[in-house]
Design an enzyme around this catalytic site. Sequence first.
Site, PDB file in Angstrom:
ATOM      1  NE  ARG B  97     -16.254 -23.684   1.912  1.00 43.45           N
ATOM      2  CZ  ARG B  97     -16.986 -24.786   1.816  1.00 43.45           C
ATOM      3  NH1 ARG B  97     -17.812 -25.137   2.785  1.00 43.45           N
ATOM      4  NH2 ARG B  97     -16.898 -25.561   0.755  1.00 43.45           N
ATOM      5  CE  LYS B 132      -5.660 -20.059 -23.154  1.00 47.42           C
ATOM      6  NZ  LYS B 132      -6.482 -20.354 -24.338  1.00 47.42           N
ATOM      7  CE  LYS B 164       2.167 -17.849 -26.925  1.00 53.91           C
ATOM      8  NZ  LYS B 164       0.954 -17.473 -26.161  1.00 53.91           N
ATOM      9  CD  GLU B 194       1.096 -19.687 -31.052  1.00 59.12           C
ATOM     10  OE1 GLU B 194       0.978 -19.764 -29.821  1.00 59.12           O
ATOM     11  OE2 GLU B 194       0.714 -18.706 -31.726  1.00 59.12           O
ATOM     12  CG  ASP B 215      -2.138 -21.360 -32.639  1.00 64.35           C
ATOM     13  OD1 ASP B 215      -2.774 -21.831 -31.670  1.00 64.35           O
ATOM     14  OD2 ASP B 215      -2.226 -20.192 -33.029  1.00 64.35           O
TER      15      ASP B 215
END
Lengths: 278, 278, 278, 278, 278, 278
Positions: B97, B132, B164, B194, B215
């Site tokens: 699994r 992410k 940023k 950014e 961005d």
Amino acid sequence: MDHRYLENIVGRFLAEDIGQGDITSEPIFAPDRRNKAFFVAKDEFIAAGLATIAPTVFKCQNENIVCAGIADGTVVKKGDTLLTAEGPILDLLKAERVALNLVQRLCGIATLTGKFVQIVKDLPVAVVDTRKTTPGLRALEKYAVRVGGGHNHRMSLADGILIKDNHIAACGSIMLAVEKVRGQAPHTLKVEVECENLKQVGECLDCGVEIIMLDNMAIAEMIEAVKLVNGKAILEASGGVGLGNIRVIAETGVNIISVGALTHSAPACDISMRLISA
Amino acid sequence: MDHRYLENIVGRFLAEDIGQGDITSEPIFAPDRRNKAFFVAKDEFIAAGLATIAPTVFKCQNENIVCAGIADGTVVKKGDTLLTAEGPILDLLKAERVALNLVQRLCGIATLTGKFVQIVKDLPVAVVDTRKTTPGLRALEKYAVRVGGGHNHRMSLADGILIKDNHIAACGSIMLAVEKVRGQAPHTLKVEVECENLKQVGECLDCGVEIIMLDNMAIAEMIEAVKLVNGKAILEASGGVGLGNIRVIAETGVNIISVGALTHSAPACDISMRLISA
Amino acid sequence: MDHRYLENIVGRFLAEDIGQGDITSEPIFAPDRRNKAFFVAKDEFIAAGLATIAPTVFKCQNENIVCAGIADGTVVKKGDTLLTAEGPILDLLKAERVALNLVQRLCGIATLTGKFVQIVKDLPVAVVDTRKTTPGLRALEKYAVRVGGGHNHRMSLADGILIKDNHIAACGSIMLAVEKVRGQAPHTLKVEVECENLKQVGECLDCGVEIIMLDNMAIAEMIEAVKLVNGKAILEASGGVGLGNIRVIAETGVNIISVGALTHSAPACDISMRLISA
Amino acid sequence: MDHRYLENIVGRFLAEDIGQGDITSEPIFAPDRRNKAFFVAKDEFIAAGLATIAPTVFKCQNENIVCAGIADGTVVKKGDTLLTAEGPILDLLKAERVALNLVQRLCGIATLTGKFVQIVKDLPVAVVDTRKTTPGLRALEKYAVRVGGGHNHRMSLADGILIKDNHIAACGSIMLAVEKVRGQAPHTLKVEVECENLKQVGECLDCGVEIIMLDNMAIAEMIEAVKLVNGKAILEASGGVGLGNIRVIAETGVNIISVGALTHSAPACDISMRLISA
Amino acid sequence: MDHRYLENIVGRFLAEDIGQGDITSEPIFAPDRRNKAFFVAKDEFIAAGLATIAPTVFKCQNENIVCAGIADGTVVKKGDTLLTAEGPILDLLKAERVALNLVQRLCGIATLTGKFVQIVKDLPVAVVDTRKTTPGLRALEKYAVRVGGGHNHRMSLADGILIKDNHIAACGSIMLAVEKVRGQAPHTLKVEVECENLKQVGECLDCGVEIIMLDNMAIAEMIEAVKLVNGKAILEASGGVGLGNIRVIAETGVNIISVGALTHSAPACDISMRLISA
Amino acid sequence: MDHRYLENIVGRFLAEDIGQGDITSEPIFAPDRRNKAFFVAKDEFIAAGLATIAPTVFKCQNENIVCAGIADGTVVKKGDTLLTAEGPILDLLKAERVALNLVQRLCGIATLTGKFVQIVKDLPVAVVDTRKTTPGLRALEKYAVRVGGGHNHRMSLADGILIKDNHIAACGSIMLAVEKVRGQAPHTLKVEVECENLKQVGECLDCGVEIIMLDNMAIAEMIEAVKLVNGKAILEASGGVGLGNIRVIAETGVNIISVGALTHSAPACDISMRLISA
């Protein structure tokens, strides 16, 4: 979920994302500079983990962060504020990505589960998950399934019995396999057997199996199985279940429908963090 | 990926799924009973992790399992055999699994990455991932992105600089923020900033920023940025990139396009394990 | 440095020195008996870790210890008080040795780094460290280098590229080696190549290498390299650098000088702890 | 040293230096490409850890590396081969730095210890270390002291008794402090008391203290102490011991001289690794 | 029990007993000197862990030790050889105490369990353990209970439901408590409720509770409960069970008798290790 | 015992019993619902761990639990309240079993030790434990021995020297074995040798052995040994010591009697927890 268990997992996730430090933010922000942060929904979905898991992430990074989020199960709309956190900006920024990555996935699972549950909500059937979870996130993902209105199957190989074809073949019959497992397993666990046909379902009834899994059976065969079993065991339908066919499966009269997609294919929800000066 | 690093992660995943043991299989199979197992594709996709990661899962569970899988990047068809493993059936079943859950996800990421890469393959642009990723799986997921033809952005907050809006605001200007970070960071790292508009892009050029992230800019603005920068920095487009718009973004002339969806929204591929007597 | 990272390391150091307990002090001091402790300099040196790392040691042992130390980079004289800590005497005594062993070493590194930096302070050159650090203390030692006015080279094999002779030989040429590594590495990292002669320096320029390491080159050859490169890459001098020759190396016009001795040969500074009743 | 203990430490050191992988070497070398590596002395020194600890580093990284080094205590000359290792070049390169960083330090400690021991070798005195070791490396550094001909003081606060001024002050007298500690400590441990004057030495004799530490005493006072004790306890001289004064201290007739410098100020020896095709 | 789980536990036990090494044996025995060791029974008892757990201890210390022991459940007599191990004497001595301490305890538990089981062997009743196990040894002790012919109750709070008086009081009734728990728990688990009187037993039947625990009930009341339940639930007798009263409890017709003494009060069996030259 | 050491152990015990959570209590009790709990003695015994170890268990589970217990060494009677804890009922219930399992065992050891000590209290002899402790609980069990009035033998193989028959045989004589071990061991440790006859005892005296263990000697032989040694070494009687023969052994004049039964055969004391609303 136990909070010590959760903190342990979250600590590792933070270490993965932060390593020895945030080389961009540490030279810029003093450790005691405080800010406020918000999580904002950029979609409509069912909230999961905002009141419990995301705050744990922030508090694991710095116990002085004050954090609260909306209740599990709340249906949120685009633009809704989901969570507020106030504390050192350095730690808000360090915890941000882990918290978002977690809750975006958990909201996704709760939301998808909610869709399955909604379709069969007037029928006496439970939608349950499987072991097809993300390695390392099982307890969290199964939590999100519950938030979405689903139920959980076993947590691991150690706490649920599921006798499959290999086990049956090795023992010679369902009866012998059930006997061997019952001889070793705690009496607190029900025995579940995966069946491929009605003959096997009958054998399960003969030896008092508590849960019978109907593995990839046709609808007609499931209907037969329900008749045959007639309430003497829990019937679980499994295999190939989607939003399109769960209703017809539920209408056969089975008690449980297990859906791997709840955890392996739920798309992440979109949430972002905004910062303002504290 | 370093094999000691991989074994460490995999050990925890096995513990999560197995706990103190497989209460169904242990009473049935003797520890020395051997079998052969196969992974079979039930879809068409790009293979990732079959030659490296899945064998590590099996060998972590029992070093006497002999296991080999197909090369990363192979395009497989439904019914193809992806991996064979031979060893004690008890350990094949225990590792099954975790191995499947991992490679189904990694193949999914490689396959989705491949789709993005395919669309822009004739243009001088790289498709890259983001932070992410699934908590706990970052290194594995970034590996799958590379298998699919993509490239990686920074691995963590500790090994890549990304200035940023908050950092800029705290320092007063891009120049001051860049200076502060350069004063502390290793010279081996490029500085990325950014930007939300062309004015900021110009400021970046003034202080020799090596990578400029555009961005969520409109296509027209990106075209202006490419002209303005004129090769003096690497340009990275970021925000809202999908299969539908990556081509038009790439045609603006940016060098890098980062896509969060590669890791947060790739659907799992369908793979199953079959057992036969050894 | 991230505080969670630091606490994790320090916890292991305390365990090494304390084990199951202090068999001398535990029978003598009640757990709630409080005292005050001071760290005193017995030498002149640059302070490092007194405001950050030593307090973490005391607080890791007992979060109720109140502790503060002088700022990193302060030049201290013999007899100066460097830190005060107040709390249970049992825990002050248990944390003493680990805290001293750490800061004596870190002050030593900062002080030695300061000497190198001082010699070249009017030249546009950075003094950087290497991977020749004490196993288990890399992040702390690299921190001390920064306190002393130096800069850091890569933290580990995973976050910096350095192509050496073996890599070049295996690929056939610098160009092919650079290509292979660039194909896999994040775009956020500069490529560094170790060169033994001017011909190699030229090849690096041809393929846009961002950092060129001049390995054990003679001064005359370095001067040639600086001319040849003419600002098109960062030049790092490496090998056999000491307090006696760093000035002449810096005057060649290289941008970076890496010095293994900063971390592998800095003598410990002398600091002692004094206790008075609270 | 126990091999399981050693492997545990070494695993963490490798993780620190390698992280998720060697981004330079992994794209270049196939995992099965084998080479031979040598450690070569670039100085004259006493070997320590080449036969035991460095091979453990290589084998921890890859158990298929075959590795052997010269015996502990061998005096080596510049150019001597100290160790050979054969195995996958990827793993030789990954283990190189940790192995070198460790043995350079351990050889340094053994060599410095050897110098102290040599000066007093005709006298009935033992040179011992202290707890002034590098955090995380205590067992290894104390091992190197033994290789150099020295002996070890206690390993941690948990396995040796040392009653100091604070303990005495808290109890009211040496006798009361000794009593309290003896009431709790295993009978297998000798009691050591730190004395600042002859009066305290006398009190120690009165209560049967097994080891008396003469803390920073003048030579003349030590001579008096030796006469006073007259073999009824072990006498340990401590504080400010260097190569310049150890002979005169030893000639006072003390049994043990403890030297913090053995571990906190031994300069690293110079060793490098060379690779040739296997 | 899963072997990876077992190795993990055993590694910690060895570390506890060996620490940084065996300071008596390491200076005396060369690492490659081999011997043979035997475990010998000095009592009559039921063997448990000799074929599985003790060999894991020896192999964890050194994988080159060849070790085999007698089958679980064998009744041994004084003087019987229980296990042979051959390998480096250093590692045989290091593993000896942990292996003995474990198997002496496990044999003790199996033997005591066997006595309880023997008394009721002709009756349709199972003897089960409780959570009154030694912290850190639960899985091992529950294994020994199975070896002795007993069965296991739940392994932890996470894998078995047991509703007690506090839960009932907080919810207002057994029915409401059962409902709340069933709403969250996996369907694979039976619900058990602790009852203090027949009225509660009746309520359990009303809401389909699968297991009813009769908590410290008098024999006469248990007989009533058996009649009342009449096979519609599993009946577990609990509280104050000893060798003297288990027969009379079993004769009431209950299905399960849980005995805390199996794990918290089993005296250790006497086993010793003998060494001969290999 | 060091509190960080204790918390580390206790954390693992809680994880063993709680796993991912208490599936019975979590659906029923809100996390902020508070209660009061009491530990009550159901026997007469010597308290151990109620003031120190049990509160650590509760606080490890939730630092907001306020908890205090009676002093170590108190003789308690049936019905006495031993500890009160107030805090979230969820965490009181989760910590209950681990806390009880620990203190029941520790009180048992203290009580049994107290019985041995009582029998010989008028004689100049110490009752000590052995390494026959429960794996994972050594430090706790040795703590309980001290509470009961006993003393500790070495904690592990690393911090005490015990030369046995195998060591002597390998070296050729006691003298050679002692020499080898003294050459490596810290001078802070006494040397102990296990003797089987008076001849060996004499050899020990010849080489200044500090502790002589009389292994399973007859009473008459012990009396001879005491005469022979005449205060020149500590004499430890070992082997087959029980409540029935400890007095006669003590009367031989030995200084130390070691008793394995203190830790391997002490029956658990009976303690239960009662909850009332806060």
